[in-house]
Design an enzyme around this catalytic site. Sequence first.
Site, PDB file in Angstrom:
ATOM      1  N   THR A 174       0.868  -1.171   0.000  1.00 61.93           N
ATOM      2  CA  THR A 174       0.000   0.000   0.000  1.00 61.93           C
ATOM      3  C   THR A 174       0.905   1.220   0.000  1.00 61.93           C
ATOM      4  O   THR A 174       1.636   1.470   0.957  1.00 61.93           O
ATOM      5  CB  THR A 174      -0.923   0.014   1.227  1.00 61.93           C
ATOM      6  OG1 THR A 174      -1.758  -1.147   1.178  1.00 61.93           O
ATOM      7  CG2 THR A 174      -1.798   1.262   1.232  1.00 61.93           C
ATOM      8  N   LYS A 176      -7.283   1.358  -2.830  1.00 61.08           N
ATOM      9  CA  LYS A 176      -6.892   0.928  -1.490  1.00 61.08           C
ATOM     10  C   LYS A 176      -7.119   2.043  -0.468  1.00 61.08           C
ATOM     11  O   LYS A 176      -7.488   1.784   0.674  1.00 61.08           O
ATOM     12  CB  LYS A 176      -5.430   0.489  -1.480  1.00 61.08           C
ATOM     13  CG  LYS A 176      -4.935  -0.004  -0.114  1.00 61.08           C
ATOM     14  CD  LYS A 176      -5.717  -1.231   0.392  1.00 61.08           C
ATOM     15  CE  LYS A 176      -5.279  -1.649   1.795  1.00 61.08           C
ATOM     16  NZ  LYS A 176      -3.949  -2.257   1.829  1.00 61.08           N
ATOM     17  N   LYS A 184       0.577   4.868   8.392  1.00 63.10           N
ATOM     18  CA  LYS A 184       1.145   5.268   7.097  1.00 63.10           C
ATOM     19  C   LYS A 184       0.054   5.374   6.033  1.00 63.10           C
ATOM     20  O   LYS A 184      -0.002   6.355   5.278  1.00 63.10           O
ATOM     21  CB  LYS A 184       2.214   4.251   6.680  1.00 63.10           C
ATOM     22  CG  LYS A 184       2.791   4.432   5.288  1.00 63.10           C
ATOM     23  CD  LYS A 184       2.153   3.493   4.252  1.00 63.10           C
ATOM     24  CE  LYS A 184       2.411   2.039   4.568  1.00 63.10           C
ATOM     25  NZ  LYS A 184       1.839   1.150   3.520  1.00 63.10           N
TER      26      LYS A 184
END
Length: 295
Positions: free
Chosen positions: A95, A170, A238
């Site tokens: 990701t 995502k 993150k």
Amino acid sequence: MKVGFIGTGVMGNSLVKHLLDEGHEVSVYTRTASKAQNLVEAGAEWQESPKMVAMDAEVIFTMVGYPSDVEEIYFGEEGIINNAKEGTVLVDMTTSKPELAREIFKAALQKGLSALDAPVSGGDIGARNGLLSIMVGGEESSFKQVQPLLDLFGGNIVYQGPAGSGQHTKMCNQIIIASNMMGVSESLIYALKADLDPETVLLSISSGAAGSWSLSNLAPKMISRNFEPGFYIKHFIKDMKIALEEADLMGLDLPALRLSLRLFENLAEKGYQDKGTQALIVQYEDTNNKEPKTI
């Protein structure tokens, strides 16, 4: 096929096993060699660098921690772009940032390679069972070329569009999870305060309108106080930061996502950064000064 796999952590390890089980020739590299030892024992070939993986693979999968890691293994002198042979398909399952996915795509084309961004959802359970959701960006022809391999990893594999589209999708996924994890935690804290048995509560609400993957798979871990990572808090932080950066670029205000990020950052400051996201319940316990009963 000759497949390279870089990054054999919690999820990548299971994906390599699926490749080996299907008889593919797999070479692996990860920064901590011990994390790949079980794969070497199962038949994978250990390589000493991304360069060594790239030199002899037809398809290369990467699944690492942060965008900075992605940049290093793709663009470094010893990295993939400079060392993969012409015609190789590169599939980044990290990701990461949509813009970085587009940069990899362009650099790959210049070297006669093709690149896909293919982040996943489903955690360690989905990886282990080959039931991940995989969101793919890049050229559709490249997607079709590697789809038989992706089928080993996922139960829901969707081509989303041009390079970067997988990463954007995502972010949509992570935005929902951010709010959902708050809801799951608040629900369990409420159940305890109301002197309910949280396991019995789950029997009623998991299959109703409140049902979700997080409620079914992570609430039981909250109850048993199993905070071992299927998905690290530090990696979720993150992801949420990337999503907020992209939202800012698009002029969007996402207050629920900002609140979730703040809660998880508070938890990381308490030393939980290497625990699974289900540890969010601890933040609610602390906020409500509540001694857990069965949690």
